[in-house]
Design a protein around this motif. Structure first.
Motif, PDB file in Angstrom:
ATOM      1  N   LEU A 374       0.825  -1.210   0.000  1.00  0.00           N
ATOM      2  CA  LEU A 374       0.000   0.000   0.000  1.00  0.00           C
ATOM      3  C   LEU A 374       0.857   1.258   0.000  1.00  0.00           C
ATOM      4  O   LEU A 374       0.571   2.207  -0.719  1.00  0.00           O
ATOM      5  CB  LEU A 374      -0.928   0.005   1.219  1.00  0.00           C
ATOM      6  N   LEU A 377       2.165   2.377  -3.268  1.00  0.00           N
ATOM      7  CA  LEU A 377       1.217   2.998  -4.205  1.00  0.00           C
ATOM      8  C   LEU A 377       1.330   4.528  -4.198  1.00  0.00           C
ATOM      9  O   LEU A 377       1.055   5.177  -5.191  1.00  0.00           O
ATOM     10  CB  LEU A 377      -0.221   2.616  -3.838  1.00  0.00           C
ATOM     11  N   ASP A 379      -0.441   6.836  -3.111  1.00  0.00           N
ATOM     12  CA  ASP A 379      -1.633   7.514  -3.590  1.00  0.00           C
ATOM     13  C   ASP A 379      -2.114   8.490  -2.510  1.00  0.00           C
ATOM     14  O   ASP A 379      -2.319   8.100  -1.361  1.00  0.00           O
ATOM     15  CB  ASP A 379      -2.728   6.469  -3.891  1.00  0.00           C
TER      16      ASP A 379
END
Lengths: 731, 134
Positions: A374, A377, A379
């Motif tokens: 995660l 990522l 993001d």
């Protein structure tokens, strides 16, 4: 609706307030500040203009806005909606010059208010006319019908019981039988949102509680008032029945006269000053006029509130009475009314389970957050959402933890009796002051600290405080003072037991410690170290200590108990002025403040409370004592060194001392340096049991799951101290 | 590290406790601020605010001579400082203080002990609101 102020200017104020409300956001602190100021100004205006309904509405809104500002409300959107509704209701009032009929908006307002945990009765006092609440939920007609039948049944026997009780006032069971129905009715009415019934039965119940606890004697007046309460309750129940059928809305009855009648019977309206007293204090009214009006009030056939009477007789201006009423309300809020929020009984085991599961949730969310997949990522949205999730989980954990917290007041109050009995026995006069009774403490901890508290209080009365004659000779008041104080500081609960007695005698303590060979004949100790000797095991016994300093009865046991709770105890004293024992306890037993340390490849958690300091010993500070193990020197003090590597067989036990860190820990007055490779950080960890298999694993208090999902073992200092005696050094 | 905050502004840390100033300074550095000045009391803080271009004030509540609240009020009274971002640092459990500061126009508050993330979040909120108001 008397309007001794400019309704138009209020309308303009409301317009401004409405605009501010629309712009409000829970994290916009400046906007919240401006809003709060507007609310307050408006509340003052309405109070002066005698609009009690408006004042209590604004007060409730203020409470919501305050909590919103303090981030105490999780459902911010709801709170904002409530504020908008409140403003809208006020606007309608200003426009039409009267309160809007019970309708959708009132219902929504009340519902949200209840959901936010703010009860109307907590923020509004019985002295003000009831806000027009014409709504309640008929979600479940069957339940309501059952309640009505049951409530009537409960009320039925009361008349006969009352008469019986009046003739046999000493019979506790009689008063209990009268008390119980009101209590039951109040409880159920709370759930069914029958606010008037709840409020009225609460009033009667509180009055009867005074009688039950012996603070109030039975009188004809009292019996009459309770009977009037029964009659009014019956009427209210009938109203509900009517509302279930044709009427659909609940008429509003004026409870104020009866409430005030019940209030005047109370011996000491706890925390709530009398209206007349406030006015006398403010110099508005002179005491003779007040007495005259009170006598006149009693003589009246129909009850009339004192405030009204005073205005009618021209003894006080309406404005002053309104202000006094507002002051009375705010006093009541901090007093008893606020202390009795609606409650639900829950099995403790369920709460414990919830707390455990919350701990798991916190850990798993932290694992998800740190998951390399995660984080790779990168993001923005994901990071924000994860952050939000972390905040919510930690809020949830805090709240679930707080479910298990109880106020310490009950424990404190048990000391009142103890001090009273004890001081009489030893012929001293003691004034016990309790502070911070609302401070909350883990329920599982309450029982454990009771004995140590008794011990310390007993010591203070028995030995700490001097006899009246000795006190007067020393220029002190004959009555000794003892404080029991509790407050929260950081992640700890602090409990202080302080007296203004003779204090500790350092000379006597030193002499005793030398005699007992606790310290060497020439050893120098700081005043704090001297006082700390009291907690040494075997320092003294009761009889001996009374002769020297008056302290020390089994204090080592007290210390052990507190340490078992991962707490700390300290004493501070000034000769002739008194001494203070300070207990520092963790907020909860489920979580500890730990240092995460690395030993070889393994990670352990050391309870931070036991760690005195961290040193990086130089080669010149390290010595081996032939066959007796290793020691390091910390500021001229020689402290035995224990390699955790060897103790747990973790990694290379032969890390050079100069490359490692030494943590100086203390347990029961003994010091020990623990050699570790690195301190990885400080962290709150949830303690998990290791299960029955490892119950007897020495040196380990439990385990926890660290943020990255790895298991960390929590060290147990007491265990380590007893273990290391059996470890032979590798020589 | 942060898009909302202009990290080049001058941040003034006011606290009578040197250790606390250092802690706050470290946290601010973690967030990415570089221009950090310190003042040990309200009077010194006001002098700095008058003579230098301060973009954010982080002040303690509990200080001798002039409390954080008094400092806040003085700042709000000063010319051109009505909107100056002021972040109040308070101790746990002092709700009354927080409410007083909020009513006096504080931009945001943070409760000790706090982490870098919490402080950053509070500062971001301040600047977001300011940006939205422009």
């Amino acid at each position: 609706m008397s309007g001794s102020f400019d309704l138009q200017s209020v309308a303009a104020d409301l317009e401004r307030l409405a605009l501010k409300t629309v712009m409000l956001a829970e994290d916009d602190v400046p906007a919240l500040g401006a809003f709060l100021n507007e609310l307050e100004a408006l509340q003052e205006k309405l109070a002066a203009g005698q609009v009690p309904e408006g004042v209590s509405l604004l007060r409730q809104m203020g409470e919501v806005a305050n909590r919103l500002t303090l981030s105490e409300i999780a459902a911010a959107a709801q709170a904002l909606e409530l504020l908008e509704l409140g403003v809208r209701l006020l606007q309608q009032w200003a426009k039409h010059g009267g309160w809007p009929e019970a309708g959708e908006e009132w219902r929504a307002y009340r519902r949200i208010l209840a959901e936010l945990g703010i009860t109307a009765s907590a923020s509004e006092s019985g002295a003000a006319a009831a806000v027009a609440d014409g709504d309640f939920c008929i979600d479940d007609p069957e339940l309501l019908a059952n309640f009505l039948a049951e409530a009537h049944e409960h009320l039925e026997g009361i008349e006969t019981r009352l008469v019986h009780w009046e003739q046999n006032p000493g019979e506790l069971e009689a008063i209990n039988a009268i008390f119980r129905p009101f209590h039951t009715i109040k409880g159920v009415a709370g759930f069914l949102n029958l606010e008037q019934i709840q409020a009225l039965s609460h009033e009667v119940e509180s009055l009867l509680d005074e009688v039950r606890s012996g603070r109030l004697a039975v009188s004809t007046d009292l019996v009459d008032a309770v009977l009037a309460g029964v009659d009014l309750l019956r009427d209210l129940l009938e109203d509900v029945r009517g509302a279930m059928g044709e009427a659909q809305t609940l008429p509003v009855r004026d409870l104020a006269p009866l409430k005030e009648r019940l209030q005047t019977l109370r011996p000491d309206p706890a925390g709530r000053p009398r209206l007349g007293e406030i006015l006398v204090d403010q110099g508005v009214l002179n005491p003779e006029d007040l007495d005259a009006s009170l006598a006149a009030q009693k003589a009246l056939k129909v009850h009339q509130p004192l405030g009204e009477l005073l205005v009618q007789e021209g003894k006080a201006p309406p404005r002053a009475v309104a202000q006094a009423l507002v002051q009375q309300m705010s006093a009541a809020k901090t007093g008893e009314d606020a202390a009795a929020p609606a409650t639900v009984k829950v099995d403790l085991a369920k709460v414990d389970l919830l707390v455990d599961l919350m701990g798991e949730l916190v850990i798993i969310q932290s694992q998800v957050r740190q998951n390399p997949v995660l984080t790779a990522l990168a993001d923005q949205k994901l990071v924000r959402d994860l952050g939000q999730m972390a905040r919510i989980t930690s809020d949830l954990q805090r709240i679930s933890m707080s479910l298990r917290m109880v106020p310490i007041g009950a424990t404190f109050r048990r000391m009142l009796r103890l001090v009273r009995d004890l001081s009489q026995k030893v012929g001293k006069r003691v004034d016990l002051c309790l502070e911070g009774e609302d401070t909350e403490i883990d329920r599982n901890m309450v029982e454990t600290i009771y004995d140590p508290l008794v011990h310390l209080v007993r010591n203070a009365v028995d030995h700490g405080l001097e006899a009246p004659a000795a006190r007067q000779a020393a220029g002190k008041a004959a009555e000794g003072r003892l404080w029991l104080r509790a407050y929260q500081k950081g992640g700890s609960i602090i409990i202080e037991i302080e007296d203004d007695g003779r204090g500790l005698d350092p000379e006597a303590i030193l002499a005793r410690a030398r005699e007992r060979k606790l310290i060497g004949p020439q050893e120098y100790l700081s005043p704090a170290q001297i006082d700390a000797l009291l907690f040494e095991p075997g320092f003294s016994t009761a009889r001996e200590v009374t002769e020297i300093s008056g302290r020390g009865v089994g204090l080592d046991v007290v210390k052990q108990t507190i340490e078992a709770l991962r707490g700390k105890i300290e004493v501070a004293s000034r000769p002739g002025e008194g001494s203070r024992f300070t207990l520092r306890l963790p907020l909860t037993l489920a979580i500890i403040d730990g240092l995460v340390i690395r030993v070889g490849e393994e990670r352990y958690i050391l309870p931070a409370v036991g760690v005195k300091e961290t040193v990086r010993p130089g080669a010149e500070d390290y010595f081996t004592l032939g066959g007796k193990g290793e020691v390091i020197r910390v500021r001229e003090q020689i402290i035995p060194l224990l390699r955790l590597h060897r103790l747990f067989g973790a990694g290379n036990g032969e890390t050079a001392v100069s490359e490692a860190l030494a943590l100086v820990v203390e347990h029961e007055g003994r010091q020990q340096a623990l050699l570790v490779d690195e301190i990885l950080g400080k962290q709150e960890v949830v303690i998990k049991s290791l299960g029955p298999m490892f119950q007897n694993a020495d040196g380990l208090a439990g385990g926890t799951i660290l943020g990255d999902g790895r298991v960390g073992l929590i060290l147990d200092l007491a265990g380590i101290f007893s273990m290391k005696d059996f470890i032979q050094p590798h020589n | 590290m942060s898009k909302v905050i202009d990290l080049t502004i001058k941040v003034l840390v006011v606290d009578d406790f040197a250790t606390m100033r250092k802690i706050i300074r470290n946290v601010l550095k973690q967030i990415g601020f570089e221009d950090i000045v310190e003042a040990e009391d309200g009077a010194a803080a006001l002098r700095i605010i008058k003579s230098e271009k301060v973009g954010l004030v982080v002040t303690d509540w509990n200080m001798p001579n002039m409390t954080g609240l008094e400092l806040l009020r003085a700042i709000r009274r000063s010319q051109g400082c009505a909107e100056m971002p002021v972040l109040m640092v308070t101790a746990e459990g002092l709700k009354e203080n927080v409410l007083e500061a909020v009513k006096a126009g504080v931009s945001n508050y943070v409760v000790k002990p706090f982490t870098a993330e919490v402080l950053q979040e509070k500062i971001e909120t301040i600047f977001k609101k300011l940006a939205a108001a422009d």
